[in-house]
Design a protein around this motif. Structure first.
Motif, PDB file in Angstrom:
ATOM      1  N   LEU A 437      20.608 -82.187   3.572  1.00  0.00           N
ATOM      2  CA  LEU A 437      21.385 -81.014   3.934  1.00  0.00           C
ATOM      3  C   LEU A 437      20.408 -79.712   4.232  1.00  0.00           C
ATOM      4  O   LEU A 437      20.901 -78.594   4.820  1.00  0.00           O
ATOM      5  N   ALA A 438      19.272 -79.850   3.386  1.00  0.00           N
ATOM      6  CA  ALA A 438      18.453 -78.752   3.660  1.00  0.00           C
ATOM      7  C   ALA A 438      18.036 -78.304   4.990  1.00  0.00           C
ATOM      8  O   ALA A 438      17.946 -77.216   5.463  1.00  0.00           O
ATOM      9  N   ARG A 439      17.847 -79.378   5.627  1.00  0.00           N
ATOM     10  CA  ARG A 439      17.229 -79.082   7.318  1.00  0.00           C
ATOM     11  C   ARG A 439      18.330 -78.331   7.940  1.00  0.00           C
ATOM     12  O   ARG A 439      17.972 -77.449   8.860  1.00  0.00           O
ATOM     13  N   ALA A 440      19.414 -78.469   7.649  1.00  0.00           N
ATOM     14  CA  ALA A 440      20.915 -77.766   8.339  1.00  0.00           C
ATOM     15  C   ALA A 440      20.432 -76.162   8.173  1.00  0.00           C
ATOM     16  O   ALA A 440      20.590 -75.379   8.914  1.00  0.00           O
ATOM     17  N   ILE A 441      20.189 -75.818   6.968  1.00  0.00           N
ATOM     18  CA  ILE A 441      20.284 -74.488   6.565  1.00  0.00           C
ATOM     19  C   ILE A 441      18.853 -73.971   6.959  1.00  0.00           C
ATOM     20  O   ILE A 441      18.924 -72.890   7.521  1.00  0.00           O
ATOM     21  N   LEU A 442      17.918 -74.485   7.124  1.00  0.00           N
ATOM     22  CA  LEU A 442      16.464 -74.120   7.731  1.00  0.00           C
ATOM     23  C   LEU A 442      16.770 -73.819   9.006  1.00  0.00           C
ATOM     24  O   LEU A 442      16.163 -72.707   9.727  1.00  0.00           O
ATOM     25  N   ASN A 443      17.350 -74.847   9.725  1.00  0.00           N
ATOM     26  CA  ASN A 443      17.548 -74.758  11.288  1.00  0.00           C
ATOM     27  C   ASN A 443      18.518 -73.450  11.676  1.00  0.00           C
ATOM     28  O   ASN A 443      18.148 -72.662  12.540  1.00  0.00           O
ATOM     29  N   TYR A 444      19.403 -73.013  10.604  1.00  0.00           N
ATOM     30  CA  TYR A 444      19.992 -72.092  10.954  1.00  0.00           C
ATOM     31  C   TYR A 444      19.589 -70.924  10.648  1.00  0.00           C
ATOM     32  O   TYR A 444      19.588 -69.833  11.486  1.00  0.00           O
ATOM     33  N   ALA A 445      18.697 -70.588   9.655  1.00  0.00           N
ATOM     34  CA  ALA A 445      17.722 -69.446   9.312  1.00  0.00           C
ATOM     35  C   ALA A 445      16.884 -69.349  10.715  1.00  0.00           C
ATOM     36  O   ALA A 445      16.713 -67.931  11.021  1.00  0.00           O
TER      37      ALA A 445
END
Length: 702
Positions: A437-445
């Motif tokens: 799920l970390a990738r989702a947060i990094l993409n959002y940033a």
């Protein structure tokens, strides 16, 4: 050459469906030919056995068919309508007919000068038809040219020269109409062939050169300027630009391409300079595969066409028998041989199976070609017809109804923190995490253009979350239970988190220095178009719309409720999806399965129609599915079902027109009103109706 080796050729001057059938029979009769398939829609022939171009052209000499090896690049000269030989001959025949008619009105139809002009009109306008018809007659092969030849010779014998000339002229017009209709239908393939440029500028070993696409190798670098079409499939090395992919995927909006992303031959580079590494040879590009599969699809006979072919086999001999009985039996009892022989000849003319034979292929070719231009690949007439009869449709969830990757869907932040500050701290911690799920947060940033800060003392707590020191603040991100171990969580926050979890979302609570700072939800988000598309499918009358997924039931049910699915079946392994499709077929009859063409392959194969998404990006989707949606979304699905239903309706109408007009004309025998004029008008009228009716399929757009 071994017997089983196949050769493929393009055909020129293949003008009618009957000619295609006869050409196929002639090739089959050649020595050492084991198999032959003439594709009338695509003007191609595939032969198994050692045959030459000369052998094939001899087999097609009856219609002046020209044969070109498939690999040979040959530009087909497009002549204006008025310069075509057959049209000039038809016009000359008309002029002679008009002169003969004007003389006969001033004197009589038996006037020698009038007969001379009528005879000239018949010979000039019908020479090729007579030659084919007489050769067919000598071999007892009865097609429409044989029937017409008998009718015209008979008309001349009984002195009906004017009507014979009119019939020849109208038959020539009818032939021209059929040729024109197939040319229009085949243009969809020709337009696809012209999409990709034949030459391109490349860099090879540091040297820049312009080459034909067949000389470009995998690994060469294409240099594509703004406003130019991309000549080969490849991967962007340098540059950023918007690319119009409509010719391949049917997408109306351009797609941004950056280094590492795939581009397709035939698409238009709109803005920046791109350097593209070639990944496929010209014969293996996506557009080349589409052209090949569309041509193959047009060769495959639909159930309706098989019915018409079988019907035509028995229809022609029956018409000849009826014509013979009409010409012979009544005069035996009431005399007047001339009148009844004339009626028998008229039966032969009205019985020509031209409109019937062309009724199905012209509709199939038009529909499949139109779909290909819209970014939908239908791999055969049978699949086109089955799409029009669907009663239920099953969808895979991940990557089909949803985007196929997690993204941030909900964000709740305490008022004292800005979104930018909150996301920067959370993304900084997650940049060190390997959690999915970390990738989702990094993409959002990244989408919000928020940079990460440096961190210290990163710690991953298995099954709970992660924490680190960011800008002198201890940032912890993890599950609600872990957060409650560290601090007190208010009831309204807990209620919000639990509500998001009920929707099938993964929720992460964020603490700054062990105090609640906010929470965010991550999920495989539903595509923006999914809900609208499912509504359109229901409006089209599909009885049952079901989701088949291997995902957790809670997540699946939540998504199913948001999309108003009729049924949701979750936690399914591939073999269970296969069984679910079989159950649906037993219950509803015809069922489509929509998936990504990879892990859904068993279910796609078991469905009446397997529909794969994202065909432009995956060879597997192109190969395994019956229908491939070239774009990576469902936007074209309602259009495809609508087109298929319209095609089904038009095929049925065509068969009714073709048979109905002939039956009405034949009924005119009873009062003795059937004339050669009426007979040819009935045949030509049926052909014209069938052609124009099929052309309506070109108007169906998304």
């Amino acid at each position: 050459m071994k017997e089983h080796e196949q050769q493929e050729f393009r055909l020129e001057n293949l003008t009618c469906a009957n000619c295609a059938m006869k050409f196929e029979k002639n090739i089959q009769a050649l020595p050492d030919v084991t198999e032959v398939n003439v594709n009338f829609g695509a003007s191609k022939v595939r032969v198994s056995g050692p045959v030459s171009v000369e052998d094939l052209e001899k087999a097609g000499a009856f219609d002046g068919i020209k044969v070109v090896p498939i690999a040979m690049k040959r530009t087909i000269e497009s002549k204006p309508f008025y310069k075509r030989r057959e049209n000039i001959i038809t016009l000359l025949s008309l002029v002679l007919l008009i002169i003969g008619t004007s003389i006969s009105f001033q004197t009589s139809e038996a006037d020698p000068y009038a007969i001379a002009f009528f005879a000239a009109s018949i010979v000039i306008g019908g020479y090729e038809m007579f030659w084919s018809g007489l050769k067919n007659l000598s071999r007892f092969y009865f097609d429409m040219k044989t029937l017409m030849t008998i009718a015209i010779i008979g008309a001349a014998i009984i002195g009906e020269w004017r009507e014979g000339a009119v019939v020849v002229f109208l038959f020539a017009v009818s032939e021209a109409l059929e040729a024109y209709s197939m040319t229009k239908a085949r243009q969809s393939i020709r337009q696809l062939m012209d999409i990709a440029p034949s030459r391109a500028v490349i860099r090879r070993n540091g040297e820049i050169m312009e080459l034909g696409t067949e000389e470009i190798n995998i690994g060469d670098t294409l240099l594509v300027k703004p406003g130019q079409k991309i000549a080969m499939d490849g991967e962007v090395l340098v540059g950023r630009s918007s690319v119009n992919q409509a010719p391949i995927t049917g997408e109306s909006m351009p797609v941004i391409k950056i280094p590492g992303e795939e581009v397709f031959a035939g698409t238009l580079n709109e803005e920046g300079l791109l350097e593209v590494r070639v990944t496929k040879r010209v014969e293996d590009t996506t557009i080349a595969k589409i052209i090949h599969l569309v041509e193959e699809a047009q060769a495959e006979k639909a159930p309706s066409q098989k019915f018409v072919d079988q019907f035509a086999k028995y229809y022609t001999p029956i018409i000849i028998l009826i014509a013979f009985l009409v010409a012979v039996i009544p005069p035996l009892f009431i005399g007047d041989w001339q009148t009844w022989i004339y009626q028998g000849l008229a039966v032969l003319v009205v019985g020509c199976p031209c409109a019937l034979v062309v009724s199905t292929p012209v509709a199939i070719v038009t529909a499949i070609g139109n779909a290909a231009k819209q970014g939908v690949l239908i791999k055969g007439g049978i699949h086109l017809e089955e799409m029009g009869r669907l009663q239920a449709i099953a969808f895979d969830k991940t990557g089909t109804l949803t985007k196929g990757y997690p993204e941030v869907t909900d964000l709740s932040i305490k008022p004292e923190f800005t979104e930018q500050d909150f996301i920067r701290k959370v993304a900084s911690v997650e940049s060190y995490s390997d959690h999915p799920l970390a990738r989702a947060i990094l993409n959002y940033a990244s989408d919000q253009i928020i940079d990460h800060s440096s961190i210290e003392q990163f710690q991953y707590v298995t099954g709970k979350g992660a924490k680190a020191l960011v800008e002198d603040v201890e940032v912890a991100i993890g599950s609600l239970q872990w957060a409650e171990e560290k601090t007190t969580i208010q009831d309204k926050v807990r209620a919000s988190v639990e509500e998001l979890q009920k929707q099938g979302k993964s929720v992460m609570v964020v603490l700054f220095n062990n105090k609640y700072a906010g929470h965010l939800a991550v999920a495989d988000a539903i595509r923006e178009t999914s809900s609208t598309i499912l509504t359109k499918l229901k409006d089209l009358g599909l009885k049952h719309i079901v989701m088949l997924t291997g995902d957790h039931p809670t997540t699946a049910v939540a998504i199913g409720q948001q999309l108003n699915m009729t049924d949701v079946r979750a936690g399914l392994m591939p073999d269970e999806k296969l069984q679910a499709v079989k159950t649906l077929r037993a219950e509803f009859g015809r069922v489509a399965m929509v998936g990504d063409g990879m892990n859904d392959a068993p279910a796609l194969a078991a469905a009446t129609v397997g529909i794969a998404m994202g065909g432009a990006g995956t060879d597997a989707a192109l190969e395994t599915a019956d229908v491939a949606l070239m774009a990576d979304d469902l936007e074209k699905l309602p259009y495809t079902i609508q087109l298929s239903r319209k095609a089904l309706r038009i095929i049925k109408e065509n068969i009714m027109f073709a048979l109905g007009l002939k039956i009405v004309a034949l009924l005119l025998i009873i009062p003795g009103l059937l004339t050669l004029w009426i007979a040819i008008f009935a045949d030509m009228g049926a052909t014209l109706l069938v052609v124009l009716n099929s052309m309506r399929l070109l108007r169906i757009q998304k």
